[in-house]
Design a protein around this motif. Sequence first.
Motif, mmCIF file in Angstrom:
data_model
loop_
_atom_site.group_PDB
_atom_site.id
_atom_site.type_symbol
_atom_site.label_atom_id
_atom_site.label_comp_id
_atom_site.label_asym_id
_atom_site.label_seq_id
_atom_site.Cartn_x
_atom_site.Cartn_y
_atom_site.Cartn_z
ATOM 1 N N ARG A 82 0.872 -1.144 -0.027
ATOM 2 C CA ARG A 82 0.063 -0.150 -0.078
ATOM 3 C C ARG A 82 0.843 1.190 -0.020
ATOM 4 O O ARG A 82 1.789 1.242 0.621
ATOM 5 C CB ARG A 82 -0.950 0.029 1.125
ATOM 6 C CG ARG A 82 -1.838 -1.186 1.244
ATOM 7 C CD ARG A 82 -2.940 -0.950 0.349
ATOM 8 N NE ARG A 82 -4.149 -2.176 0.656
ATOM 9 C CZ ARG A 82 -5.089 -2.089 1.419
ATOM 10 N NH1 ARG A 82 -5.101 -0.951 2.143
ATOM 11 N NH2 ARG A 82 -5.849 -3.090 1.393
ATOM 12 N N LYS A 83 0.515 2.159 -0.743
ATOM 13 C CA LYS A 83 1.117 3.404 -0.906
ATOM 14 C C LYS A 83 0.402 4.536 -0.262
ATOM 15 O O LYS A 83 -0.766 4.832 -0.919
ATOM 16 C CB LYS A 83 1.393 3.751 -2.267
ATOM 17 C CG LYS A 83 2.650 2.760 -2.915
ATOM 18 C CD LYS A 83 3.077 3.163 -4.145
ATOM 19 C CE LYS A 83 4.191 1.879 -4.867
ATOM 20 N NZ LYS A 83 4.541 2.353 -6.185
ATOM 21 N N ILE A 84 0.753 5.291 0.635
ATOM 22 C CA ILE A 84 0.128 6.371 1.130
ATOM 23 C C ILE A 84 0.976 7.799 0.819
ATOM 24 O O ILE A 84 1.891 8.060 1.291
ATOM 25 C CB ILE A 84 -0.190 6.364 2.660
ATOM 26 C CG1 ILE A 84 -0.873 5.087 2.844
ATOM 27 C CG2 ILE A 84 -0.948 7.669 3.267
ATOM 28 C CD1 ILE A 84 -0.213 3.798 3.361
ATOM 29 N N PRO A 85 0.177 8.657 -0.030
ATOM 30 C CA PRO A 85 0.873 10.035 -0.471
ATOM 31 C C PRO A 85 1.088 10.931 0.903
ATOM 32 O O PRO A 85 0.100 10.867 1.596
ATOM 33 C CB PRO A 85 0.201 10.379 -1.340
ATOM 34 C CG PRO A 85 -1.248 9.758 -1.305
ATOM 35 C CD PRO A 85 -0.962 8.541 -0.746
ATOM 36 N N VAL A 86 2.094 11.588 0.932
ATOM 37 C CA VAL A 86 2.286 12.527 2.177
ATOM 38 C C VAL A 86 2.139 13.921 1.443
ATOM 39 O O VAL A 86 2.918 14.131 0.727
ATOM 40 C CB VAL A 86 3.598 12.408 2.824
ATOM 41 C CG1 VAL A 86 3.717 13.268 3.984
ATOM 42 C CG2 VAL A 86 3.593 10.915 3.302
#
Length: 247
Positions: A73-77
């Motif tokens: 999973r990739k969570i943008p910051v």
Amino acid sequence: MDIEKTPTVAAEVTGESKDGAEAFTKVKSKKKNQKRKREQDGVDMDTEESVAIKRPQFPPISGDKLRGPDEMRKIPVPAHRYTPLKENWLKIFTPIVENLQLQVRFNLKTRNVEIKTCKETQEISALTKAADFVKAFILGFQVEVSARNIDLFVVLLFLFFTVKPLKGDHLSRAIGRIAGKGGKTKFTIENVTKTRIVLAETKIHILGSFQNIKMARTAICNLILGSPPSKVYGNIRAVASRTAERF
């Protein structure tokens, strides 16, 4: 002449009697038919019960078989959350790696927090929990609050414009009514409804259970529409006392 005719008549009578006897024996009684139907129904019921008893029982599947290839999973910051993420990285890293047994890193090129499963991951829902935990922190909630509610929590996002179209000073006054003097109104809503609220420009984030979020949202909507804080406090406390009595 009459004497000769009599035996034929007698023969005809006996023949009719024989045919009547045969016809009488062929007739079937309704009681027997009903009994047979009941017996057949009983046999059908027995077969259904036997089928129900003989249903196969499958053992529970282990997590290794359910878990396929490694997932990520990739969570943008966003840019304004780089510094808080860097300062609280150990607090985020520890529960994800030690408790949920996942792999996590921050990709400097794509500016994303990447979470990945591995062989040590036993819980199937661990990846979803970790992603929700990181999303809650990026939205502005404290690490301790997000980690405390890592097992069961909901984050609700809604805009001021969905309640009432506000612009300029009207929008800033609505934000001020929700926050209160020194954050008093916001803290009161959080303590009574057992939720956590983040005000980010025109967005409002609420963290908590579904029922508590519903109470907090109604209170915030009333404040946006112009209700005085004292009236909102009374309504919240009345609803909270009712829910406490139910449970």
